[in-house]
Enzyme design. Structure first.
Site, mmCIF file in Angstrom:
data_model
loop_
_atom_site.group_PDB
_atom_site.id
_atom_site.type_symbol
_atom_site.label_atom_id
_atom_site.label_comp_id
_atom_site.label_asym_id
_atom_site.label_seq_id
_atom_site.Cartn_x
_atom_site.Cartn_y
_atom_site.Cartn_z
ATOM 1 N N HIS A 130 0.803 -1.225 0.000
ATOM 2 C CA HIS A 130 0.000 0.000 0.000
ATOM 3 C C HIS A 130 0.836 1.275 0.000
ATOM 4 C CE1 HIS A 130 -3.891 1.556 -0.422
ATOM 5 N NE2 HIS A 130 -4.048 2.056 0.782
ATOM 6 N N HIS A 239 -0.603 2.449 7.258
ATOM 7 C CA HIS A 239 -0.710 2.886 5.865
ATOM 8 C C HIS A 239 0.652 3.235 5.269
ATOM 9 C CE1 HIS A 239 -4.967 3.112 4.809
ATOM 10 N NE2 HIS A 239 -4.609 3.671 3.665
ATOM 11 N N SER A 352 -2.945 5.316 10.258
ATOM 12 C CA SER A 352 -2.036 6.257 9.606
ATOM 13 C C SER A 352 -0.661 6.210 10.258
ATOM 14 C CB SER A 352 -2.590 7.685 9.704
ATOM 15 O OG SER A 352 -1.622 8.638 9.288
ATOM 16 N N TYR A 584 -12.384 -0.276 0.615
ATOM 17 C CA TYR A 584 -12.384 -0.417 2.070
ATOM 18 C C TYR A 584 -13.473 -1.364 2.585
ATOM 19 C CZ TYR A 584 -8.958 3.277 2.629
ATOM 20 O OH TYR A 584 -7.795 4.003 2.596
#
Length: 779
Positions: A130, A239, A352, A584
């Site tokens: 990702h 992420h 995050s 998602y």
């Protein structure tokens, strides 16, 4: 001193031979868990960097984020685990934003052509880390390639070729070995970027967990029965957004960086550092900082030596020169693959790496909690990484935090995997799937998923990469203007609107079929088992709580089967973004909040329940030994793809200038300290002419003696940046700027910077070239 010279010395001095042998045995014992092998294991790694110019990057959907160089190269890494005369599984980890259905289809076709039914869609999993800093254009559905001006064949081919080659390498290096599993927490590498949605989950459920994101890393240590440790794969959720939406350099972000760091760590320490004094063992070039003795202690002599190597004109070269000068294992023999380390992605949907929090760039104050806006504007709210405002530093720090835990788990891993290798796989149409849910008070009800659609909050983006206009997270109403705009593409019917409620539909992607499918509907779900480890291959980004519910549901099925091998020690991990991509997956409570993740949950509020239902079916089949129906095949849309990306027409230089000439060189008699940045600019050509696969665009060399140059740092190094630019979009002229931030570990001495490239003539022929800077001194 080479190994042959060492042998003569040991024969003359047997006491030193015995001491060295004892030391080596202690070293080996400290790094290898000695045990009987119970599997065949093989690992592989191959370059998948793709086009480093002109191509939109995949992840942020920012049309202005166009690749223009390399931070560090991207790789595909694989492991194969097989039972002798039994089942086998393949797991591939990509330094890419996500897996692609089309890439997976074509890889499987190639594997079947080469190996028959040994490797199929059933037992091969391909997962992305990702990163949002890789070239796009390799997925087959319209909505994921619209910002890249459609399909990009170079991006696609680089992935398919690299995945195939890394699997071939793993297959050809299958040897008896053992696998160990270990777990541990990383507390400072991820925060929840949608905490208001997480808080909408039931309080009794949240009270079972200490954190609002998963902090656990699960690591596998692969130990060859003869060679010792040969690699490690781990899963941890955060992420790949340490690099921002304005970055234009290809990068594996924090997970790609962690993988590079760990592979270098292994080579630098213990078993991986048994080289001869000239830095070459078995013809393999090694990291220069550990192999070149610090013999130059006279600064004046160093300057005199450097002055004799001024920048020569650029000259023709062969691509093999770029490959041969790489620092890491470009010349590695097929039967001796290097240590392979992969940092895989898990349920990172709301996690995050920008751990300092989200702040308004105009006021410096925290963003609005519920909507992540600043004065009502999403464009002003940005998350801050630990190296703020330096995104490269944030990437390094988050990568090193994962590395530190991985090294600790690797060194202490003692639980050995044992038991069957097995797998189950099915294709499921998520556009209208019936899902049976238990009702409060007893009984059950049947609900349905919906054709894919994206909500208004999707366009608001996240604190990692804000969107534009007046969109905001948490919007469950929408507005008339954007409904009208979305209606020009496709106006959703009442059934779709009701099905997706409370999501207000911005783009009805699942019902848009012109010029071909805009979004997926048929998705692969897959379980891989190696002993007490179970990998759930999920084709999307599960949020923290969604991932917890899925893992718990599968674990319950496994442990209730009555089989001893599925006891309390069973390890269940989610491999996110695997085999294809469908955005998602949130809990139904998070879906109600319509933050970015909920608005991007394509198949409606019951998406997670559908996944849980179908994965439980696979888990039940796995424990009972039953087969499962393959399900409907997803479409192969390769022949439908449209590409609007302009090809490279030609490259040129000003009159009297050669490709590879220095446009801006280091000054004569330059001296730099560790921590300084050296910058050299070359006349260059478009990197799309040759991707330099398993090669390098940039190289730092160190002088040994008076005339021998050795590679020290290349495109794979975090400290070396290759930046490409042209003065205007249609210009045939271009520059390559190479920046080397001298690491503290660099050996003092005389250095130079080189550039490798390929130029295209008006008639289409490709000419490779190389250039070199003047030499300079590092103290």
């Amino acid at each position: 001193m080479g190994f042959c010279h060492l042998s003569n010395l040991y024969l003359q001095r047997p006491i030193w031979f015995l001491i060295s042998l004892v030391f080596l045995l202690l070293l080996l014992n400290g790094r290898v868990v000695l045990s009987d092998p119970n599997y065949l294991i093989g690992l592989g790694s191959y370059d998948i960097t793709g086009p480093a110019a002109d191509v939109n990057m995949m992840g942020y959907a920012n049309t202005e984020q166009i690749a223009s160089g390399v931070h560090f190269r991207l790789r595909a890494r694989s492991f194969i685990v097989a039972q002798p005369q039994g089942n086998r599984v393949v797991f591939v980890n990509l330094d890419a934003c996500m897996a692609s259905q089309l890439v997976t289809i074509k890889v499987i076709e190639r594997l079947k052509a080469r190996y028959g039914d040994l490797y199929t869609e059933k037992n091969v999993a391909i997962s992305g880390i990702h990163t949002h800093a890789g070239p796009g254009g390799y997925l087959q559905y319209v909505v994921y390639i619209v910002t890249s001006l459609g399909f990009v064949r170079q991006s696609f081919d680089a992935l398919v070729d690299g995945i195939e080659k890394c699997i071939i390498q793993a297959h050809e290096n299958l040897h008896p070995g053992s696998i160990f599993v270990n777990k541990g927490e990383i507390l400072n590498a991820g925060v929840n970027r949608s905490p208001s949605a997480y808080l909408n989950n039931p309080v009794e459920e949240r009270s079972k967990y200490k954190y609002d994101v998963d902090k656990e890393m699960t690591l596998l240590k692969f130990v060859d029965a003869e060679r010792g440790p040969v690699g490690s794969f781990n899963w941890f959720a955060t992420h790949g957004t340490s690099m921002s939406r304005t970055n234009s350099l290809i990068s594996g972000d924090n997970k790609g960086a962690a993988a590079r760091f760990m592979e270098d760590w292994f080579q630098h320490s213990g078993i991986g550092n048994l080289y001869s004094d000239d830095g070459v063992a078995d013809g393999i070039p090694r990291r220069i900082s550990n192999i070149i003795p610090d013999s130059h202690d006279n600064h004046h002599k160093l300057l005199e030596l450097a002055a004799s190597f001024q920048s020569p004109p650029g000259r023709p070269a062969k691509k093999i020169l770029s490959v041969a000068r790489r620092v890491r294992g470009a010349l590695r023999q097929a039967d001796k693959p290097g240590f392979v380390s992969a940092f895989c992605q898990s349920n990172c949907g709301d996690v995050s790496p920008n751990v300092l929090g989200a702040f308004c760039i105009d006021t410096g104050l925290p963003c609005d909690f519920n909507h992540s806006t600043c004065g009502g504007k999403n464009e002003l709210c940005y998350g801050r990484g630990p190296g703020y405002p330096d995104e490269f530093e944030s990437t390094r720090i988050i990568g090193e935090r994962q590395l530190k835990k991985a090294v600790d788990l690797f060194n202490t891993a003692s639980e050995k995997l044992s038991g069957k290798v097995d797998y189950r796989h099915s294709f499921v149409d998520f556009s209208q799937l019936e899902v049976t849910l238990p009702k409060q008070g007893g009984g059950s009800e049947v609900v349905k998923t919906c054709p894919a659609a994206m909500g208004f909050a999707f366009a608001a983006g996240t604190t990692d990469g804000p969107g534009a206009f007046d969109f905001k997270q948490g919007d469950d109403k929408g507005n008339a203007f954007w409904r009208l705009v979305g209606g020009f593409l496709k106006t959703p019917g009442k059934e779709q609107v009701d099905c997706q409620h409370p999501k207000p539909i911005l783009i009805d992607t699942g019902e848009m079929k012109i010029p071909y499918d805009w979004a997926p509907s048929i998705l692969p779900i897959q379980i891989l088992r190696v002993g007490q480890l179970v990998i759930l291959s999920a084709p999307g980004e599960f949020t923290t709580m969604a991932g917890r519910r899925l893992r718990d549901a599968v674990k319950t099925v496994l442990m209730s089967s009555g089989h001893e091998e599925y006891n309390s020690n069973v390890h269940v991990v989610i491999a996110g973004l695997t085999n294809t991509y469908s955005q998602y997956v949130t809990t139904i409570e998070e879906y109600e909040m319509q933050r970015y993740e909920g608005a991007s949950t394509l198949f409606g509020p019951h998406t997670l329940s559908a996944y849980i239902q179908e994965f439980k079916k696979l888990a039940a089949a796995l424990t009972s030994g039953r087969s499962v129906e393959p399900g409907p095949q997803p479409p192969d849309l390769l022949n439908e793809q449209i590409s609007l990306l302009t090809p490279v027409v030609m490259d040129a230089t000003p009159p009297g200038v050669h490709f590879g000439d220095c446009s801006s060189d280091v000054h004569l008699n330059s001296t730099f300290k560790r921590g300084d940045t050296v910058t050299v600019v070359f006349w260059s050509a478009c990197p799309r002419n040759d991707l330099m696969t398993e090669g390098t665009f940039s190289l730092v060399e160190i002088l040994q003696g008076k005339e021998s140059w050795f590679p020290a740092y290349d495109d794979d190094d975090f400290c070396l940046l290759f930046k490409w630019s042209r003065p205007s979009k249609l210009s045939t002229r271009s520059h390559a700027t190479i920046e080397w931030r001298i690491p503290q570990s660099a050996t003092p001495g005389v250095y130079r910077i080189r550039h490798f490239g390929a130029a295209k003539s008006l008639f289409g022929s490709i000419r490779h070239f190389t250039g070199s800077s003047s030499a300079f001194v590092v103290t």
